[in-house]
Design a protein around this motif. Structure first.
Motif, short mmCIF file in Angstrom:
data_model
loop_
_atom_site.label_atom_id
_atom_site.label_comp_id
_atom_site.label_asym_id
_atom_site.label_seq_id
_atom_site.Cartn_x
_atom_site.Cartn_y
_atom_site.Cartn_z
N ALA A 117 0.86 -1.20 0.00
CA ALA A 117 0.00 0.00 0.00
C ALA A 117 0.88 1.23 0.00
O ALA A 117 1.88 1.28 0.73
CB ALA A 117 -0.89 0.00 1.24
N LEU A 118 0.52 2.22 -0.85
CA LEU A 118 1.28 3.47 -0.92
C LEU A 118 0.48 4.60 -0.28
O LEU A 118 -0.73 4.65 -0.43
CB LEU A 118 1.52 3.85 -2.39
N SER A 119 1.19 5.52 0.36
CA SER A 119 0.49 6.69 0.90
C SER A 119 0.16 7.64 -0.25
O SER A 119 1.00 7.91 -1.10
CB SER A 119 1.36 7.41 1.93
N ALA A 120 -1.10 8.14 -0.27
CA ALA A 120 -1.51 9.05 -1.34
C ALA A 120 -1.89 10.42 -0.78
O ALA A 120 -2.35 11.28 -1.49
CB ALA A 120 -2.68 8.45 -2.12
N SER A 121 -1.68 10.59 0.53
CA SER A 121 -1.98 11.88 1.17
C SER A 121 -1.14 11.99 2.44
O SER A 121 -0.55 11.00 2.89
CB SER A 121 -3.46 11.93 1.55
N VAL A 122 -1.09 13.20 3.01
CA VAL A 122 -0.35 13.37 4.25
C VAL A 122 -0.95 12.52 5.36
O VAL A 122 -0.24 11.90 6.15
CB VAL A 122 -0.32 14.87 4.65
N ALA A 123 -2.29 12.42 5.38
CA ALA A 123 -2.95 11.63 6.42
C ALA A 123 -2.55 10.16 6.30
O ALA A 123 -2.25 9.49 7.30
CB ALA A 123 -4.46 11.79 6.31
N GLN A 124 -2.53 9.64 5.07
CA GLN A 124 -2.13 8.24 4.88
C GLN A 124 -0.65 8.02 5.23
O GLN A 124 -0.28 6.99 5.79
CB GLN A 124 -2.39 7.81 3.43
N PHE A 125 0.16 9.01 4.88
CA PHE A 125 1.59 8.95 5.21
C PHE A 125 1.75 8.78 6.72
O PHE A 125 2.47 7.90 7.20
CB PHE A 125 2.27 10.24 4.72
N LYS A 126 1.02 9.61 7.47
CA LYS A 126 1.11 9.54 8.94
C LYS A 126 0.53 8.24 9.48
O LYS A 126 1.07 7.64 10.42
CB LYS A 126 0.38 10.72 9.56
N ALA A 127 -0.58 7.78 8.89
CA ALA A 127 -1.22 6.56 9.38
C ALA A 127 -0.31 5.34 9.16
O ALA A 127 -0.21 4.47 10.02
CB ALA A 127 -2.56 6.36 8.68
N LEU A 128 0.37 5.30 8.01
CA LEU A 128 1.27 4.16 7.76
C LEU A 128 2.47 4.22 8.70
O LEU A 128 2.88 3.21 9.28
CB LEU A 128 1.72 4.14 6.29
N TRP A 129 3.03 5.40 8.89
CA TRP A 129 4.14 5.53 9.84
C TRP A 129 3.72 5.14 11.26
O TRP A 129 4.50 4.57 12.02
CB TRP A 129 4.71 6.96 9.83
N ALA A 130 2.46 5.46 11.61
CA ALA A 130 1.99 5.16 12.96
C ALA A 130 2.02 3.65 13.24
O ALA A 130 2.25 3.21 14.37
CB ALA A 130 0.59 5.72 13.18
N MET A 131 1.80 2.84 12.21
CA MET A 131 1.85 1.38 12.39
C MET A 131 3.22 0.95 12.93
O MET A 131 3.34 -0.01 13.67
CB MET A 131 1.59 0.64 11.06
N ARG A 132 4.25 1.67 12.53
CA ARG A 132 5.59 1.36 13.01
C ARG A 132 5.88 2.05 14.35
O ARG A 132 6.41 1.44 15.27
CB ARG A 132 6.61 1.78 11.94
N GLU A 133 5.49 3.32 14.42
CA GLU A 133 5.87 4.11 15.60
C GLU A 133 5.12 3.68 16.86
O GLU A 133 5.62 3.89 17.96
CB GLU A 133 5.63 5.60 15.33
N ASP A 134 3.95 3.07 16.68
CA ASP A 134 3.16 2.69 17.86
C ASP A 134 3.45 1.29 18.37
O ASP A 134 2.82 0.83 19.32
CB ASP A 134 1.66 2.83 17.54
N VAL A 135 4.40 0.59 17.75
CA VAL A 135 4.68 -0.80 18.15
C VAL A 135 5.14 -0.85 19.61
O VAL A 135 4.62 -1.63 20.42
CB VAL A 135 5.73 -1.46 17.24
N SER A 136 6.08 0.01 19.96
CA SER A 136 6.69 -0.07 21.28
C SER A 136 5.65 0.16 22.37
O SER A 136 5.57 -0.60 23.35
CB SER A 136 7.82 0.95 21.36
N GLU A 137 4.84 1.21 22.20
CA GLU A 137 3.84 1.51 23.21
C GLU A 137 2.77 0.43 23.28
O GLU A 137 2.28 0.08 24.35
CB GLU A 137 3.21 2.87 22.90
N SER A 138 2.40 -0.12 22.12
CA SER A 138 1.38 -1.18 22.11
C SER A 138 1.89 -2.43 22.83
O SER A 138 1.15 -3.09 23.54
CB SER A 138 1.00 -1.53 20.67
N GLN A 139 3.16 -2.73 22.63
CA GLN A 139 3.72 -3.87 23.35
C GLN A 139 3.71 -3.58 24.85
O GLN A 139 3.40 -4.45 25.66
CB GLN A 139 5.14 -4.20 22.89
#
Lengths: 445, 445
Positions: A315-337
């Motif tokens: 999946a490719l980001s096609a907007s700033v919101a999607q860009f942030k949402a895809l990055w969040a999948m990675r950035e939120d790993v530590s806190e979710s664990q």
């Protein structure tokens, strides 16, 4: 042993001196609440010269000193021990940006400036300061340099070390060393700058730094890619490096469990791909030209990757919101664990080409020896840097059960890292967390 | 003082030991023929362990030791003094490539491998080792690291320091230190690697290094651009960095006199532009995609530069032959100046934004104080690094006349470099050439 006279400390520097237990409390426990200590006092000097004066006072009175930036460290290096003899030296008031030179692409920041503050001032000058970490709103540039911090853009821009041109340092004797030149090249004499960087405050306290800036990219696009195995992820990395060159600015690996945990604990999170996959890669492309060129380069890359069976879906980001949402999948790993209970963390570094073999062998060994524990493996694959974390079996055993697991699991992982000629601290520093491991690793070299 | 017993040295290591005056001769004079010394012997050990053994022998017998790579240094650091007490330690037989890891983008080379050899092996593996110097056919990777060499691609890839992941070093006590890990990140303990790099053999002798490799660019184009002033060149640099990002891989400045000298002394050389101009810039673009994309990006940049009056004319390379011919205009400057007679050389580094002011002030001061001398200013503008050289007035005065000029001109230039917070050795190292200046510069910090 009597306590030294704190009146002499109070008159030795300009700034705040905290003596009250309640005032000191936030400085005595680390961010993960893993360590709590005691302190004689907390000093918050106002200028670099005052930092030096505090160090001079500690030297004269034989008082141990623990420097502290934003107190976001993961290794306990900024927390005093339990003796109550140490002075905590907080850099938080030393937080000015002394200057920006957009033409020379440099910025001069004091140690207590937050990473976010440095990024913002650079951006206002039309420039990028690329160091980027989850803690950037709170962590300080002095702490970033003292621990040689990493983050998600190391692949393209390097660690904190590579982003620093010069330092000002208060020495243990209470002198101020000025190595603040803003030169790209200087081959006169020994490289003291790099000796201070990463030394975790044990050789001196960084008070200010000249930092490298970069042009702001014209466009950024991110792809979330399903990959069958870590070996395929390495194949994709090689393809992306050859096709995208330096415009490949991040390449992150995550196991399926990482995504499951983010979905479970972050309300807004949605799985970007329906296809199930054991592993995912998040890759970022930054282009100096425009968005269209970025998207077309990324699409061509993904097409080749699918053809070569290095990827199964993307999946490719096609907007700033999607860009942030895809990055969040990675950035939120530590806190979710973290939301699943306490975690056994390993911040390891391996030769990139050997990462797949490491993941396979360590995974089998942990499964065999500690049935039921959950591996949460993710990290900066482009740098060979894994956050190889372990959660206890579901059902949250008590702290004692976790503690009983921690030491043998650490040993298993560290032994294997040794065998693979890796490092047991890739980016978080040794602190007090990794003393034993470090002593062993340094002997082994 | 009696000479130590050389039989004990001969039996202390595997390799060659040269004692004959004729055999030793090539090792006793530097490349510029500025310094000639004497030596007890020249040792050429065959393995890293043998290098350590030679150092151990020197330590035990109190014999000074001068390490030497390709003997291409410009600062006299590899030439023994006139006492005849020192041993020259030549690394030339320690020249194997121990391995290449294309997936991990690393290469492990012994110190005596030439830079060209490293580049070639990398290229055969489909990778780029970007360090690039005029002396690359002869200079060695150990010398490059010991002096933290620069060159024309520093703007994009950094100095030798930034291209090294790990080192193996023979210590002055005769031990072998293994810091050869091929990790992108390792935050355990002090950064000894960077302390050894650039220390010019004074802390130990580098015997091998793990080097960083990069993808080979898909296309490279170069532009030769007429710019009215050094200030306009800085404006062009800023524009190029913002438009081209990391694909801008070189940005070199030359005064008109540089081009005149190349035309005069190099038979094949032709001025690329008819428009007369006081200054020229050579800029290189490397693209990971293809030639068409590279040319279109470069053309768009030059169009903007002409509009903004940062440039007055430009020529683009349209073939490999033209690419090489345009690069030769820059690469042949040093030798062409040499053909005019002896040269007073300054390898200086300045904050990039202050280069134009420096050129103006130093030019006026030299003109006023030393009428008739010719300034040959060129260098790596993208790094703030100038080769600020001076030729005596035409008509070749004798060596004595040159010597009488050298010391006051050095003082004038170095004083101004100090005032601009620059460095008197950007990339060639201190050697013995810059001892006095370095002592002064380090006091001034």
């Amino acid at each position: 042993m009597t306590n030294p006279n704190l009146d002499s400390l109070r008159s030795a520097f300009d700034g705040r001196l905290l003596l009250d237990a309640q005032d000191m409390e936030p400085f005595l426990t680390d961010w993960r609440r893993k360590w709590t200590g005691r302190a004689l006092a907390v000093a918050q000097p106002s200028t670099a010269q005052d930092v030096a004066s505090v160090l001079g006072w500690c030297d004269a009175h034989d008082v141990p000193m623990v420097p502290q930036g934003g107190n976001t460290g993961l290794s306990g290096g900024a927390t005093p021990d339990g003796s109550g003899r140490a002075l905590v030296l907080s850099l938080s008031r030393l937080n000015r940006i002394r200057g920006v030179d957009p033409l020379g692409n440099t910025l001069l920041a004091e140690a207590g400036a937050t990473l976010q503050q440095v990024q913002d001032v650079a951006r206002q000058a039309g420039r990028l300061f690329p160091l980027s970490l989850a803690a950037q709103g709170t962590c300080t540039i002095g702490g970033n340099l003292a621990t040689n911090a990493g983050g998600v853009q190391v692949l393209r821009y390097g660690n904190a070390r590579e982003l620093c041109l010069g330092l000002e340092v208060a020495t243990p004797q209470g002198e101020l060393w000025n190595g603040l030149r803003s030169l790209r090249k200087d081959n006169t004499g020994y490289d003291l700058r790099d000796l201070y960087i990463g030394s975790e405050g044990t050789l001196g306290v960084i008070t200010a730094a000249t930092l490298k800036l970069f042009p702001l990219p014209a466009a950024q696009v991110v792809a979330f890619v399903a990959v069958p195995t870590p070996g395929a992820a390495i194949g994709l990395l090689e393809l992306a490096q050859s096709r995208l060159g330096a415009s490949l600015t991040a390449f992150e690996l995550m196991s399926d469990l990482c995504i499951t945990l983010v979905e479970k604990h972050v309300a807004a999170a949605r799985r970007p791909l329906e296809t199930p996959s054991a592993w995912y890669v998040l890759l970022e492309l930054s282009d100096s030209h425009d968005e269209a060129r970025a998207v077309s380069a990324l699409e061509a890359l993904l097409e080749s990757a699918l053809e070569r069976e290095l990827a199964t879906d993307a999946a490719l980001s096609a907007s700033v919101a999607q860009f942030k949402a895809l990055w969040a999948m990675r950035e939120d790993v530590s806190e979710s664990q973290g939301a699943e209970g306490k975690t056994i963390k390993h911040d390891i570094s391996l030769p990139i080409s050997r990462v797949p073999e490491f993941i396979e062998r360590s995974g089998h060994a942990i499964e065999r020896n500690f049935p039921g524990v959950r591996l949460v493996a993710f990290g900066h694959l482009g740098d060979g840097n894994l956050h190889y974390n372990v959660s206890p079996p579901p059902g949250s055993p008590g702290d004692d059960a976790l503690a009983a697991l921690e030491s043998p699991i650490n040993r298993l992982v560290n032994d294997l890292v040794d065998e693979f000629e890796g490092s047991i601290s890739a980016e978080t520093g040794l602190g007090v967390l990794s003393w034993d491991g470090a002593a062993r690793s340094k002997r082994a070299v």
